[in-house]
Design an enzyme around this catalytic site. Structure first.
Site, PDB file in Angstrom:
ATOM      1  N   HIS A  55      67.675 -46.115  24.727  1.00 18.81           N
ATOM      2  CA  HIS A  55      66.288 -45.656  24.839  1.00 18.81           C
ATOM      3  C   HIS A  55      65.432 -46.503  23.902  1.00 18.81           C
ATOM      4  O   HIS A  55      65.631 -46.464  22.693  1.00 18.81           O
ATOM      5  CB  HIS A  55      66.177 -44.183  24.428  1.00 18.81           C
ATOM      6  N   ARG A  57      62.027 -46.284  24.115  1.00 21.38           N
ATOM      7  CA  ARG A  57      60.881 -45.392  23.856  1.00 21.38           C
ATOM      8  C   ARG A  57      59.509 -45.895  24.278  1.00 21.38           C
ATOM      9  O   ARG A  57      58.527 -45.181  24.126  1.00 21.38           O
ATOM     10  CB  ARG A  57      60.812 -45.020  22.365  1.00 21.38           C
ATOM     11  N   ASN A  87      63.336 -42.162  30.361  1.00 17.60           N
ATOM     12  CA  ASN A  87      62.571 -41.055  29.764  1.00 17.60           C
ATOM     13  C   ASN A  87      61.512 -41.537  28.775  1.00 17.60           C
ATOM     14  O   ASN A  87      61.443 -41.113  27.629  1.00 17.60           O
ATOM     15  CB  ASN A  87      63.492 -40.006  29.126  1.00 17.60           C
ATOM     16  N   HIS A 223      77.954 -40.308  29.013  1.00 12.90           N
ATOM     17  CA  HIS A 223      78.449 -39.690  27.761  1.00 12.90           C
ATOM     18  C   HIS A 223      79.349 -38.461  27.909  1.00 12.90           C
ATOM     19  O   HIS A 223      78.981 -37.355  27.521  1.00 12.90           O
ATOM     20  CB  HIS A 223      77.298 -39.383  26.805  1.00 12.90           C
ATOM     21  N   ASP A 296      74.016 -44.834  23.717  1.00 10.47           N
ATOM     22  CA  ASP A 296      73.021 -43.763  23.864  1.00 10.47           C
ATOM     23  C   ASP A 296      72.037 -43.836  22.688  1.00 10.47           C
ATOM     24  O   ASP A 296      71.654 -42.817  22.098  1.00 10.47           O
ATOM     25  CB  ASP A 296      73.671 -42.376  23.957  1.00 10.47           C
ATOM     26  N   PHE A 314      67.639 -33.932  19.575  1.00 14.65           N
ATOM     27  CA  PHE A 314      68.968 -34.532  19.722  1.00 14.65           C
ATOM     28  C   PHE A 314      68.864 -36.050  19.695  1.00 14.65           C
ATOM     29  O   PHE A 314      67.936 -36.608  20.264  1.00 14.65           O
ATOM     30  CB  PHE A 314      69.564 -34.142  21.079  1.00 14.65           C
TER      31      PHE A 314
HETATM   32 ZN   LIG Z   1      71.908 -38.246  28.123  1.00 18.43          ZN
END
Ligand SMILES: [Zn+2]
Length: 419
Positions: A55, A57, A87, A223, A296, A314
Site C-alpha cells: 500500500h 497510500r 484502497n 495473507h 502487506d 491495523f
Molecule cells: Zn488485506
C-alpha cells in the site's frame, strides 16, 4: 556493466559474472568476461524482489506514504517490482486513478509498479467495476482491506475476472465474524485484548476455493494466517481448484503471544498467528500450498498508530524489512534461504505472468540486488525511507544489508550507512 558475485537464483547458482547490456542480462557465466565494474565478491547477487502486496497510500493518504517515499523504501528493501492495492482515496476503481499511480511511479522511476484494480466501486462490496475496461491496466483485481461480503457479488466478479483472464487477489475475511484486535485464543484472553476468531478467515478461504473450483478463475488468497486456512487451500489445490496463496513475513516471525506489550505496531489484519497456525504456515510454504511471501506494507503515521491497541488501525510497515526477515525466517524455522527467495522472485513472476523477471538469466531484465548477509542494520525512524515507522522491528538490529539495487540495468539504490 559486469557484476561479479555469489549468485542465488532459479537458473544460476554460485560464483559468477553477470553481463548487462541495455538494461537486460546478456549472459551469466562462471568465467571472467573482462573488466569487472561491480565486484560483489563474498556478497550475494539475487534477482530484484517482487512484492505482490503493498500500500503506497497515494492518492488520498499522503501523510502515511507517497508513491515516491514508497518507491524509495522498496528499493532500500531490494524490491524492484511492487503490486499496489487499490484502497487509495479515491480507490483504484477507474482508469483515471490507476493511470495517475502508474504515471507517477514511472516518473519517479525507481520501482516497477503493478496496479491492482478494485473489484467493486469505492471498494463498497456492491457494484462491480468495469473489468473489461480496467483489465489491460492492472495485474489483477482486489478489494483488499475487505472483500465483497455478498456471495453473489463475489461470484459475479470472479466470472468477469475469468473472462478478462486476470486473477482475483482476495482478502479473505467475513466481516460479520471478525471485529476484535488480535487472534482469539488463550493469549487474547490472558492479555484482555478483544479476539478475532479464526473462522472469520477460514470460512472466506473456503468460499474462495469453491468459487475458484466452480468458475475456473484464478483466485489468489492473500495473507493466510490460520492453520485451517492452509488446510483448506491445500485440499483445494489437490482437487485442482486454480487457487494460489501468500503469507506475509510478519506472520512467519511474530505470534499472538508477542502482543503481551500491547504494542499497536503488532496490530495487523489478519492478526498475528497462534503457535499452531505459524507451524502450519511454514509447512504450507514448504509443501507449495503457499506460493509467495509478501509484505502487506501498510504504513501509518505515528500519530495514527501510537494509540491504544484496541483503537489503533491495523497494519505493519514492512517493505524495507522483507529481505532481512527472510534471513531471520531461514534461521528461526531452519529453512534454506534459497527456498524463501524463490517465494519473492521466481514464484510471483511465474504466478502472475510477469515475463523476464524474478530470475538471473540470459535475456531477463537486469533487476538485481546485491546483499551482504553478514552485515547488520538497525531499524530506526531515520534508517527507514518509508513514512510509515510502524514496524515491530523498530529499534532492532536486523541481518542482511542491501548494498545496491539495480532496476533495468540502472542503479536505483546504493547502500547508505547509518549509525
Ligand atoms: Zn488485506
Amino acid at each position: 556493466m559486469i557484476i561479479k558475485g555469489e549468485i542465488i537464483s532459479k537458473s544460476f547458482k554460485g560464483r559468477g559474472h553477470i553481463i548487462i547490456r541495455n538494461g537486460v542480462i546478456k549472459s551469466v557465466q562462471r568465467e571472467k568476461p573482462g573488466e569487472i565494474d561491480i565486484d560483489a565478491e563474498d556478497k550475494l547477487v539475487i534477482p530484484g524482489l517482487i512484492d505482490m502486496h503493498a500500500h503506497f497510500r497515494e492518492p488520498g493518504y499522503e501523510h502515511r506514504e507517497t508513491i515516491e517515499s514508497g518507491s524509495r523504501a522498496a528499493v532500500h528493501g531490494g524490491i524492484t517490482t511492487v503490486a499496489l492495492m487499490p484502497n487509495t482515496n479515491p480507490a483504484m476503481d477507474n482508469i483515471k486513478v490507476i493511470g495517475y499511480v502508474k504515471e507517477k511511479a514511472r516518473e519517479i522511476g525507481l520501482v516497477d509498479v503493478l496496479p491492482i484494480g478494485a473489484i467493486t466501486k469505492g471498494r463498497n462490496g456492491k457494484e462491480i467495476t468495469d473489468f473489461e475496461k480496467l483489465a489491460e491496466h492492472v495485474v489483477g483485481f482486489s478489494d483488499d482491506g475487505s472483500t465483497p461480503q455478498s456471495f453473489r457479488v463475489f461470484l459475479e466478479a470472479t466470472k468477469y475476472a475469468k473472462k478478462v483472464n486476470k486473477p482475483i487477489l482476495d482478502h479473505a475475511e467475513i466481516k460479520e465474524l471478525s471485529g476484535g484486535t488480535m487472534r482469539e485464543g488463550k493469549f487474547s484472553r490472558r492479555y484482555g485484548i478483544s479476539g478475532i476468531p479464526d473462522i472469520a478467515e477460514s470460512i472466506a478461504v473456503a468460499r474462495d476455493v469453491e468459487v475458484a473450483r466452480y468458475t475456473r478463475a484464478h483466485i489468489h488468497i492473500q495473507h493466510l494466517s490460520t492453520k485451517s486456512s492452509v488446510d483448506i487451500v491445500r485440499e483445494g489445490k489437490k482437487k485442482g481448484a486454480p487457487v494460489s496463496a501468500e503469507v506475509t513475513h510478519h506472520h512467519l516471525l511474530f505470534k499472538d503471544e508477542d502482543l503481551k506489550d500491547r504494542s499497536s505496531f503488532k496490530k495487523v489484519n489478519p492478526p498475528l498467528p497462534r503457535e499452531e497456525d505459524q507451524e502450519e504456515l511454514i509447512k504450507g510454504l514448504l509443501d507449495g500450498t503457499i506460493d509467495i511471501i509478501v509484505t502487506d506494507h501498510a504504513p501509518y503515521s505515528l500519530e495514527e498508530k501510537n494509540i491504544d491497541i484496541e483503537k489503533a488501525p491495523f497494519g505493519i510497515s514492512g517493505i524495507e524489512t522483507l529481505l532481512s526477515s527472510l534471513l531471520l525466517i531461514a534461521e528461526k524455522h531452519e529453512i534454506n534461504f534459497e527456498i524463501l527467495l524463490e517465494k519473492v522472485t521466481y514464484n510471483p513472476a511465474n504466478l502472475f505472468n510477469l515475463p523476464l523477471r524474478g530470475d538471473v538469466r540470459e535475456g531477463y531484465r537486469a533487476d538485481l540486488v546485491i546483499l551482504d548477509p553478514d552485515k547488520e542494520w538497525k531499524v530506526t525512524e531515520k534508517s527507514l525511507f518509508s513514512k510509515g515507522k510502524n514496524t515491530p522491528f523498530l529499534g532492532r538490529k536486523l541481518p542482511g544489508v542491501v548494498e545496491m539495487t539495480i532496476k533495468g540495468g540502472r542503479i536505483v539504490y546504493r547502500g547508505i550507512t547509518f549509525d
